[in-house]
Design a protein around this motif. Structure first.
Motif, PDB file in Angstrom:
ATOM      1  N   LEU A 282      63.369  34.286  34.300  1.00 22.76           N
ATOM      2  CA  LEU A 282      64.056  35.299  35.093  1.00 22.76           C
ATOM      3  C   LEU A 282      64.129  34.915  36.575  1.00 22.76           C
ATOM      4  N   ALA A 283      65.338  34.936  37.143  1.00 23.00           N
ATOM      5  CA  ALA A 283      65.516  34.684  38.575  1.00 23.00           C
ATOM      6  C   ALA A 283      65.919  35.968  39.298  1.00 23.00           C
ATOM      7  N   VAL A 284      66.930  36.660  38.756  1.00 25.77           N
ATOM      8  CA  VAL A 284      67.406  37.887  39.405  1.00 25.77           C
ATOM      9  C   VAL A 284      67.385  39.003  38.353  1.00 25.77           C
ATOM     10  N   PRO A 285      66.533  40.030  38.517  1.00 26.11           N
ATOM     11  CA  PRO A 285      66.361  41.039  37.473  1.00 26.11           C
ATOM     12  C   PRO A 285      67.574  41.935  37.263  1.00 26.11           C
ATOM     13  N   PHE A 286      68.348  42.205  38.312  1.00 29.63           N
ATOM     14  CA  PHE A 286      69.466  43.124  38.114  1.00 29.63           C
ATOM     15  C   PHE A 286      70.530  42.985  39.187  1.00 29.63           C
ATOM     16  N   LEU A 287      71.776  42.922  38.729  1.00 30.14           N
ATOM     17  CA  LEU A 287      72.924  43.029  39.636  1.00 30.14           C
ATOM     18  C   LEU A 287      73.887  43.992  38.967  1.00 30.14           C
ATOM     19  N   GLU A 288      74.415  44.937  39.732  1.00 28.78           N
ATOM     20  CA  GLU A 288      75.260  45.947  39.090  1.00 28.78           C
ATOM     21  C   GLU A 288      76.599  45.349  38.676  1.00 28.78           C
ATOM     22  N   PRO A 328      57.360  29.043  43.401  1.00 34.02           N
ATOM     23  CA  PRO A 328      57.372  29.676  44.731  1.00 34.02           C
ATOM     24  C   PRO A 328      58.474  29.102  45.615  1.00 34.02           C
ATOM     25  N   LYS A 329      58.626  27.774  45.557  1.00 36.74           N
ATOM     26  CA  LYS A 329      59.639  27.162  46.401  1.00 36.74           C
ATOM     27  C   LYS A 329      61.051  27.499  45.918  1.00 36.74           C
ATOM     28  N   PHE A 330      61.209  27.635  44.604  1.00 38.80           N
ATOM     29  CA  PHE A 330      62.516  28.033  44.092  1.00 38.80           C
ATOM     30  C   PHE A 330      62.940  29.372  44.701  1.00 38.80           C
ATOM     31  N   PHE A 331      62.005  30.320  44.742  1.00 35.26           N
ATOM     32  CA  PHE A 331      62.348  31.622  45.313  1.00 35.26           C
ATOM     33  C   PHE A 331      62.596  31.511  46.812  1.00 35.26           C
ATOM     34  N   LYS A 332      61.894  30.592  47.459  1.00 36.45           N
ATOM     35  CA  LYS A 332      62.094  30.396  48.882  1.00 36.45           C
ATOM     36  C   LYS A 332      63.481  29.812  49.177  1.00 36.45           C
ATOM     37  N   VAL A 333      63.843  28.743  48.447  1.00 34.03           N
ATOM     38  CA  VAL A 333      65.120  28.097  48.784  1.00 34.03           C
ATOM     39  C   VAL A 333      66.330  28.918  48.347  1.00 34.03           C
ATOM     40  N   THR A 334      66.153  29.752  47.342  1.00 36.95           N
ATOM     41  CA  THR A 334      67.295  30.577  46.936  1.00 36.95           C
ATOM     42  C   THR A 334      67.331  31.900  47.684  1.00 36.95           C
ATOM     43  N   GLY A 335      66.190  32.306  48.230  1.00 37.02           N
ATOM     44  CA  GLY A 335      66.134  33.591  48.911  1.00 37.02           C
ATOM     45  C   GLY A 335      66.045  34.778  47.956  1.00 37.02           C
ATOM     46  N   PHE A 336      65.933  34.526  46.663  1.00 32.56           N
ATOM     47  CA  PHE A 336      65.781  35.648  45.718  1.00 32.56           C
ATOM     48  C   PHE A 336      64.407  36.272  45.893  1.00 32.56           C
ATOM     49  N   GLU A 337      64.360  37.581  45.739  1.00 31.72           N
ATOM     50  CA  GLU A 337      63.093  38.291  45.872  1.00 31.72           C
ATOM     51  C   GLU A 337      62.283  38.151  44.579  1.00 31.72           C
ATOM     52  N   PHE A 338      60.989  37.874  44.721  1.00 35.70           N
ATOM     53  CA  PHE A 338      60.110  37.859  43.548  1.00 35.70           C
ATOM     54  C   PHE A 338      59.480  39.241  43.403  1.00 35.70           C
ATOM     55  N   THR A 339      59.630  39.844  42.234  1.00 31.88           N
ATOM     56  CA  THR A 339      59.176  41.224  42.042  1.00 31.88           C
ATOM     57  C   THR A 339      58.223  41.315  40.862  1.00 31.88           C
ATOM     58  N   LYS A 340      57.721  42.504  40.624  1.00 33.29           N
ATOM     59  CA  LYS A 340      56.816  42.642  39.481  1.00 33.29           C
ATOM     60  C   LYS A 340      57.557  42.454  38.149  1.00 33.29           C
ATOM     61  N   TYR A 341      58.885  42.621  38.173  1.00 29.48           N
ATOM     62  CA  TYR A 341      59.640  42.401  36.939  1.00 29.48           C
ATOM     63  C   TYR A 341      59.630  40.938  36.505  1.00 29.48           C
ATOM     64  N   HIS A 342      59.335  40.054  37.451  1.00 28.88           N
ATOM     65  CA  HIS A 342      59.316  38.629  37.102  1.00 28.88           C
ATOM     66  C   HIS A 342      58.072  38.238  36.310  1.00 28.88           C
ATOM     67  N   ILE A 343      57.053  39.085  36.331  1.00 30.93           N
ATOM     68  CA  ILE A 343      55.809  38.746  35.631  1.00 30.93           C
ATOM     69  C   ILE A 343      55.870  39.324  34.227  1.00 30.93           C
ATOM     70  N   ASP A 344      55.763  38.442  33.254  1.00 26.89           N
ATOM     71  CA  ASP A 344      55.936  38.850  31.859  1.00 26.89           C
ATOM     72  C   ASP A 344      54.768  39.708  31.402  1.00 26.89           C
ATOM     73  N   ASP A 345      55.069  40.942  30.974  1.00 24.86           N
ATOM     74  CA  ASP A 345      53.999  41.777  30.431  1.00 24.86           C
ATOM     75  C   ASP A 345      54.287  42.181  28.991  1.00 24.86           C
ATOM     76  N   PHE A 346      55.245  41.487  28.350  1.00 28.97           N
ATOM     77  CA  PHE A 346      55.495  41.744  26.940  1.00 28.97           C
ATOM     78  C   PHE A 346      54.530  40.892  26.121  1.00 28.97           C
ATOM     79  N   ARG A 347      54.579  41.059  24.801  1.00 29.18           N
ATOM     80  CA  ARG A 347      53.745  40.289  23.892  1.00 29.18           C
ATOM     81  C   ARG A 347      53.759  38.799  24.227  1.00 29.18           C
ATOM     82  N   LEU A 348      52.627  38.149  24.211  1.00 30.12           N
ATOM     83  CA  LEU A 348      52.496  36.717  24.484  1.00 30.12           C
ATOM     84  C   LEU A 348      52.796  36.384  25.938  1.00 30.12           C
ATOM     85  N   GLY A 349      53.081  37.406  26.747  1.00 37.44           N
ATOM     86  CA  GLY A 349      53.425  37.163  28.138  1.00 37.44           C
ATOM     87  C   GLY A 349      52.288  36.514  28.903  1.00 37.44           C
ATOM     88  N   GLU A 350      51.046  36.764  28.470  1.00 34.06           N
ATOM     89  CA  GLU A 350      49.899  36.175  29.198  1.00 34.06           C
ATOM     90  C   GLU A 350      50.021  34.671  29.288  1.00 34.06           C
TER      91      GLU A 350
END
Ligand code: HEM
Ligand code: HEM
Ligand code: HEM
Ligand code: SF4
Ligand code: SF4
Ligand code: SF4
Ligand code: SF4
Lengths: 361, 402, 76
Positions: A282-288, A328-350
Motif C-alpha cells: 500500500l502506498a496511497v490508502p484513498f483517493l476519491e 521510509p525513503k520511498f515515502f520521503k521521495v514521493t511525499g506520500f503520507e505514512f498512516t496507520k492504514y499502511h500497517i497490516d493488522d489483518f490475518r498474517l499481517g504480523e
C-alpha cells in the motif's frame, strides 16, 4: 447432443485449434527459436536456429473495442502480415511479419489510425484492467476511464523506452480484482469505505442466509430475524468494506458515491527474475473518484514513476528499487503520507513488521 | 456521438493520445443500436459516481451452467437497449493467435446478434462479447460453435485455461505451453461447462519463470517452465555483450544464487547445480544464453484474489514435472494429479472456498499426504521456526503406540 | 445402472430441487453427494449422478442458476 427446435446443437468442442491460426514461419520454427532482439519499443525480431526470422509489431489497444476496431486490425494484417496476428495478455495486438520491408508502412498505417505502437522493452506496459462502471455490478470506480486518463499522460513512456526497466501497471475496480493487479509494479484498486446498507426485504427474499454470513472475512455478519424470517444484522465496526457480502446477497449494496474511490499499491511483481514474486504494498490508502479524468490518481502514479526513474538503477523493478532504498525513503521521495492504514493488522499481517534493528538511519 | 444521449463527461475521455474506449463504444453503437444506451448509462455513472448494473436473473444456454455472465441495467426504462446486456465468454485459441478471416467472423456474430462491443481479451483469457440479450443467447452460441469456438467457464466451474506464447515464438520456452493448455482444456470440457466445483478453478501455463501469464498470482494451478541441465552459453556472444555493458554489474552480481562468474580470459562460468532458474541472466543476454535442453515445469498451487481469507500466491507442489514426457501420454499423469486434487477439494472444501484456502485451513502437510505426494524441501522457503508441532504419534513404556 | 434406476434417479433429483425451491440452492456437488448416498444400494456412482444432471439440463427439465456459486433450479 441435445436438440433445440430441431437444430442439432454442437457442444463441448472446446477452443479452436491454434494450429489453424499460426503463421507458416512460426509453424516451421515451432520450438526452434534461438534468440530475439528488440529493435525499437514497437518492434522486435525472433530468429530461429535455421536463420528464419519473424518480426513482431506491437500496438496498444484499449481492451474494450468495437467490431470495427477489430476489422481495422484485420485489414492491416491482410495488407502486411499475411492476415496473421495475435493478442498479448496485456491487451496489445501483435502483427507477425516475415517481410522486414513491411514494418515501416505498417507502422505508418497504424499511425494513421491514431493507434500507439510500442510497449516493448523498458516502457510502461499497457495497463491491464477490469470492467468498472461500463460492465460490472460491484465496481467502486470506473476502470476504462481511469486507465485512459493514465495512458494519455504516460503515452511517451509507452512509445519510447526511457525507464530503468519495464513497469507494469494494473487497475481493478474492486477487491475481486479480476486481473491480478496485486502483483504489479503499480496497482490502482477501487475500494469502498462504508459498510453495506441492509435492505431487509431483499435480504429475506433474495439471499441464502448461511452463505451470506459465511461470506464475511471478518465475521461481522450475524444471524437475525426480520418479520419472523431468517435475516442478518451487521456489526459495522469490524467491516473491511470488501463487498463480498453484496456479491452473495443483493440485499446488502455497498457502493456509495461519497465514499468510494481508489487506493494505490506499489512494488509487486510476478516474474521470478532475481527476486521472488511479490505482492504490491500500500502506498496511497484513498483517493476519491473524480471523473472524468481522475487527476489526483494520475498525479500520484506520475509521482511514483518520476521518483522511480530518478532513483532506480538500470534493470531494477519498482519493488527492487524500494527494497534497496527502504520504505521510509520511498515515502520521503514521493511525499506520500505514512498512516496507520499502511500497517497490516489483518490475518498474517504480523509477518510484515520489522523484527530487527536494521534501519537505514 | 450518441444519438440519444448527451455525454459531456465521456466526451472528455475522447481527448488525448491513447485510443479511447468511448470512441469504441460509439463505433459499436453505429453497428448495434442497443449499445447507444450504454453511453447514456455510463455517462450517468460518471455524473453520480456510482455503478448502474445489478445482480439477479438466471441466464445461459441450454445444458451449460457457464459461459454467459448475466448483466442487467438497474435503469431499464431509461436505457431499454441495455436492459439485458449479458457477457458471452468465448474460448480463445491457445496463445491468442488468429487469422484476419476468423477474427472478422467472430466480430460479425457480435454485430449481427449483440452489442458489437468486445474485450480482447478478458482477464481470464476468453474473448468477451459484452452485451447480448437473453433471447439471442442460443443463436449466438450456435453461430460460435459452427465457427469452431465454444463458450468459456464462469460460476463454480473451471475457467478457460490460458498460456503464454511458448514455443510458437519464444526461445525461452521450456515446454510446449500452447499444446499443454489446449489439451488440458479439451480434456476438461465437462468441468468447464457444467459447474460442479465449490468455486472457480484456474489453470495457467507459462513456459519459463518470467511467467508471462502471471500464473503464480492468479491461477489455482500454475505450471511454470524450468530445466534440469545447464544453461547453454555462446561465449562469443557473451563477449559482445561485455563490450556493450558492465557484465558484473548487470548480470553476475544480480544472480540471486551468486552462481556465476565472468572474466575476459575464462569467459562466463555458471555453477548450474546452484542456479535457481530465475531467468535473469538469460533475459539480459538473450543472444548469448538459453535455458538447458532438458525442459520441464514446476507445478504450483493455490493463488487467489483476496476474497475471502486474504490473497495468496501459488506455492510449490511438484518441483520438477517432466511435462514433455507426459505429453506423449496425453498428459495422463497430470490429469490424474488434477483428479486427486479435485476429489480432495470436493470432499473437504466448502462452498466458495478456493483450493488455496482449503489447503491453508487443513495444512499443506495433510493436503499433500492426501493426494499422495511426498513432503519436499523445495516446497518451503525454510523449515518451520516454531516448536508447536502436531506430532501424530508417541510410544508408551510397553512399546505400544499411542 | 439399469434404465429403471436411471429414471428413478432423475425423478429423485428433480423432486429434491422442487422440494427445496426458494428455500435452499442446491449446488450440483451437493446433489451428487445426496444422490450417491440415497442410491448407494443400487450401485449408483458419482459419474452416474453427473450424467443424470447433464441429461436433465440438456433436456431443459433443470437449469443452472448462479448466485455466488452455481446451483440447480427449475426453469422459470
Ligand atoms: C467474489 C465475487 C466476484 C464477483 C461478484 C465477481 C464479479 C465479476 C463480474 C461482475 C465480472 C464482469 C463480467 C463482465 O460483465 O464481463 C467479473 C469478471 C471477472 N472476474 Fe470476477 N468476480 C468475483 C470474484 C472474482 C475473483 C476472486 C477473481 C479472481 C481473482 C475474478 C476474476 C474475474 C475475471 C478474470 C474476470 C474477467 C473480467 C475481465 O476481464 O475484466 N472474479 N467478475
Ligand atoms: C492493489 C490493487 C489490486 C488490484 C487492482 C488487484 C487486482 C487483481 C485482479 C484483477 C485479479 C484477478 C486475477 C485473475 O484474472 O484471475 C487479482 C487476483 C489476485 N489478487 Fe489482486 N489486486 C490488488 C491487490 C492485491 C493485493 C494487495 C493482494 C494481496 C496482498 C492481491 C492478491 C491477489 C491474488 C492472490 C490473486 C489471485 C488471483 C485468483 O484468485 O485467481 N491482490 N488481483
Ligand atoms: C444478473 C444477475 C447477476 C449477475 C449479472 C452476476 C454477475 C456475476 C459475475 C459476472 C460474477 C463473476 C463470475 C465469475 O467470474 O465467476 C459473479 C460472481 C458472483 N455473484 Fe453474481 N451475478 C448476478 C446475480 C447474483 C446473485 C443473485 C447473487 C447472490 C444472491 C450473486 C452472487 C455472486 C457471488 C457470490 C459471486 C462470486 C462467485 C464467483 O466468483 O464465482 N450474483 N456475479
Ligand atoms: S474488479 Fe470487481 S468491479 Fe471490477 S470487473 Fe472485477 S468484480 Fe467487477
Ligand atoms: S463488506 Fe466485507 S467485511 Fe463488510 S460486512 Fe460485507 S463481507 Fe463483511
Ligand atoms: S513465460 Fe517465458 S516462455 Fe512464456 S512467453 Fe514469457 S518469456 Fe517466453
Ligand atoms: S538463471 Fe538466475 S540463478 Fe540461474 S544463473 Fe542466471 S541469474 Fe543465476
Amino acid at each position: 447432443m441435445a436438440e433445440v427446435s430441431g437444430v442439432k446443437r454442437i457442444t463441448d468442442i472446446g477452443p479452436h485449434d491454434y494450429n489453424d491460426f499460426l503463421h507458416p514461419v512460426i509453424k516451421k520454427n515451432y520450438g526452434k527459436w534461438k534468440y530475439h532482439e528488440i529493435l525499437s519499443p514497437s518492434h522486435m525480431v525472433h530468429v530461429s536456429e535455421d536463420g528464419d526470422k519473424i518480426y513482431t509489431v506491437r500496438v496498444g489497444s484499449p481492451r474494450l473495442v468495437s467490431s470495427s476496431f477489430i476489422k481495422d486490425l484485420c485489414d492491416l494484417a491482410d495488407k502486411y502480415s499475411g492476415g496473421y496476428l495475435r493478442f498479448t495478455t496485456r491487451n496489445n495486438v501483435e502483427f507477425l511479419l516475415d517481410k522486414e520491408e513491411n514494418i515501416k508502412p505498417l507502422l505508418d498505417d497504424v499511425g494513421k489510425l491514431n493507434l500507439p505502437a510500442g510497449g516493448i522493452g523498458n516502457v510502461v506496459a499497457n495497463i491491464v484492467h477490469t470492467q468498472g462502471w461500463v460492465h460490472c455490478h460491484t465496481a467502486a470506480s470506473d476502470a476504462s476511464g481511469v486507465v485512459k486518463s493514465l495512458m494519455d499522460e504516460l503515452y511517451e513512456y509507452y512509445v519510447n523506452a526511457q525507464l530503468p526497466t519495464k513497469v507494469r501497471i494494473a487497475f481493478a475496480c474492486c477487491l475481486n480484482m479480476c486481473g491480478a493487479v496485486h502483483c504489479s509494479d503499480i496497482a490502482v484498486l477501487g475500494i469502498h469505505r462504508r459498510p453495506p446498507r441492509l435492505i431487509p426485504d431483499r435480504i429475506v427474499n433474495l439471499c441464502e442466509i448461511p452463505s451470506t454470513i459465511a461470506s464475511c472475512p471478518t465475521n461481522v455478519i450475524r444471524p437475525d430475524t426480520y418479520n419472523g424470517k431468517p435475516s442478518v444484522k451487521l456489526i459495522e465496526e469490524g467491516c473491511v468494506f470488501c463487498g463480498n457480502c453484496f456479491t452473495v446477497c443483493p440485499g446488502m449494496p455497498i457502493a456509495d458515491p461519497l465514499n468510494d474511490g481508489v487506493s494505490i499499491w506499489v512494488g509487486g511483481k510476478v516474474s521470478n527474475a532475481r527476486s521472488k514474486p511479490a505482492f504490491s504494498k500500500l502506498a496511497v490508502p484513498f483517493l476519491e473518484n473524480d471523473p472524468p479524468r481522475w487527476p489526483k490518481v494520475v498525479e500520484a502514479v506520475k509521482t511514483i514513476l518520476d521518483a522511480y526513474k530518478k532513483g532506480a538503477h538500470n534493470g531494477e523493478r519498482v519493488g527492487e528499487w524500494i527494497e534497496r532504498i527502504g520504505w521510509p525513503k520511498f515515502f520521503k521521495v514521493t511525499g506520500f503520507e505514512f498512516t496507520k492504514y499502511h500497517i497490516d493488522d489483518f490475518r498474517l499481517g504480523e509477518a510484515t513488521l520489522n523484527y530487527s534493528a536494521q534501519i537505514r538511519q | 456521438m450518441s444519438k440519444k444521449h448527451k455525454t459531456p463527461l465521456l466526451d472528455e475521455l475522447k481527448k488525448g493520445k491513447w485510443p479511447s474506449f468511448v470512441n469504441e463504444i460509439e463505433r459499436a453503437a453505429e453497428k448495434s443500436e442497443m449499445t447507444d444506451d450504454l453511453l447514456g448509462q455510463v455517462e450517468q455513472s460518471y455524473e453520480e459516481k456510482v455503478v448502474h448494473w445489478k445482480h439477479g436473473g438466471m441466464v445461459g444456454v441450454k445444458g451449460y451452467g457457464s459461459g454467459i455472465v448475466g448483466r442487467f441495467s438497474d435503469l431499464p426504462e431509461k436505457y431499454p437497449g441495455i436492459k439485458e446486456f449479458h457477457t458471452v465468454r468465448i474460448n480463445q485459441p491457445s496463445g491468442f493467435f488468429y487469422t484476419s478471416d476468423v477474427l472478422r467472423s467472430i466480430v460479425d456474430i457480435g454485430e449481427k446478434h449483440a452489442s458489437s462491443l468486445f474485450n480482447f481479451h478478458g482477464s481470464t483469457g476468453d474473448v468477451q462479447l459484452l452485451g447480448a440479450k437473453t433471447a439471442e443467447l442460443e443463436t449466438i452460441f450456435q453461430e460460435y460453435t459452427k465457427l469452431g469456438f465454444d463458450l468459456g467457464g464462469s460460476g463454480s466451474a473451471l475457467r478457460t485455461p490460458s498460456c503464454c506464447v511458448g514455443k510458437a515464438r519464444c526461445e525461452f520456452a521450456n515446454y510446449d505451453a500452447m499444446h499443454a493448455c489446449n489439451s488440458i482444456t479439451q480434456a476438461f470440457q465437462d468441468e468447464m461447462h457444467r459447474p460442479i466445483f465449490n468455486y472457480k478453478f484456474k489453470f495457467k501455463f507459462s513456459a519459463c519463470g518470467n511467467d508471462c501469464t502471471a500464473s503464480i498470482a492468479r491461477a489455482d494451478l500454475s505450471v511454470i517452465g524450468t530445466w534440469k541441465d545447464s544453461i547453454r552459453i555462446d561465449q562469443e556472444a557473451v563477449k559482445d555483450y561485455a563490450k556493450k555493458f558492465d557484465l558484473h554489474k548487470y548480470v553476475t552480481d544480480k544472480c540471486p544464487t551468486k552462481c556465476m562468474s565472468y572474466n575476459a580470459e575464462e569467459g562466463l562460468k555458471i555453477d548450474d547445480s546452484n542456479c535457481s532458474k530465475c531467468m535473469h541472466c538469460i533475459n539480459t543476454m538473450p543472444k548469448a544464453l538459453r535455458p538447458g535442453t532438458k525442459g520441464g515445469a514446476t507445478i504450483l498451487i493455490g493463488s487467489k484474489a483476496p476474497m475471502v481469507s486474504g490473497p495468496r500466491l501459488s506455492m510449490v507442489l511438484v518441483p520438477f514435472y517432466d511435462i514433455e514426457e507426459d505429453a506423449k501420454n496425453d498428459y495422463e499423469w497430470f490429469k490424474d494429479l488434477i483428479s486427486k486434487i479435485w476429489e480432495f477439494w470436493d470432499e473437504y472444501g466448502v462452498n466458495r472456498e478456493r483450493i488455496g484456502e482449503l489447503i491453508q485451513r487443513v495444512g499443506i502437510g495433510n493436503f499433500i499426504e492426501s493426494i499422495g505426494l511426498e513432503p519436499l524441501p523445495e516446497m518451503v522457503a525454510s523449515p518451520r521456526g516454531n516448536p508447536f508441532v502436531l506430532y501424530e504419534e508417541y510410544v508408551e513404556a510397553g512399546g505400544e503406540q499411542g | 445402472m439399469t434404465d429403471e434406476t436411471k429414471v428413478k434417479l432423475e425423478e429423485a433429483i428433480v423432486n429434491l430441487i422442487k422440494e427445496y425451491a426458494n428455500k435452499k440452492r442446491f449446488k450440483p456437488g451437493d446433489v451428487v453427494k445426496e444422490m450417491e448416498s440415497k442410491f448407494s444400494a443400487s450401485g449408483v456412482t458419482k459419474d452416474d449422478v453427473k450424467t443424470a444432471i447433464r441429461d436433465l439440463t440438456d433436456s431443459g427439465r433443470l437449469i443452472y442458476g448462479y448466485a455466488g456459486g452455481s446451483f440447480l433450479a427449475l426453469p422459470e
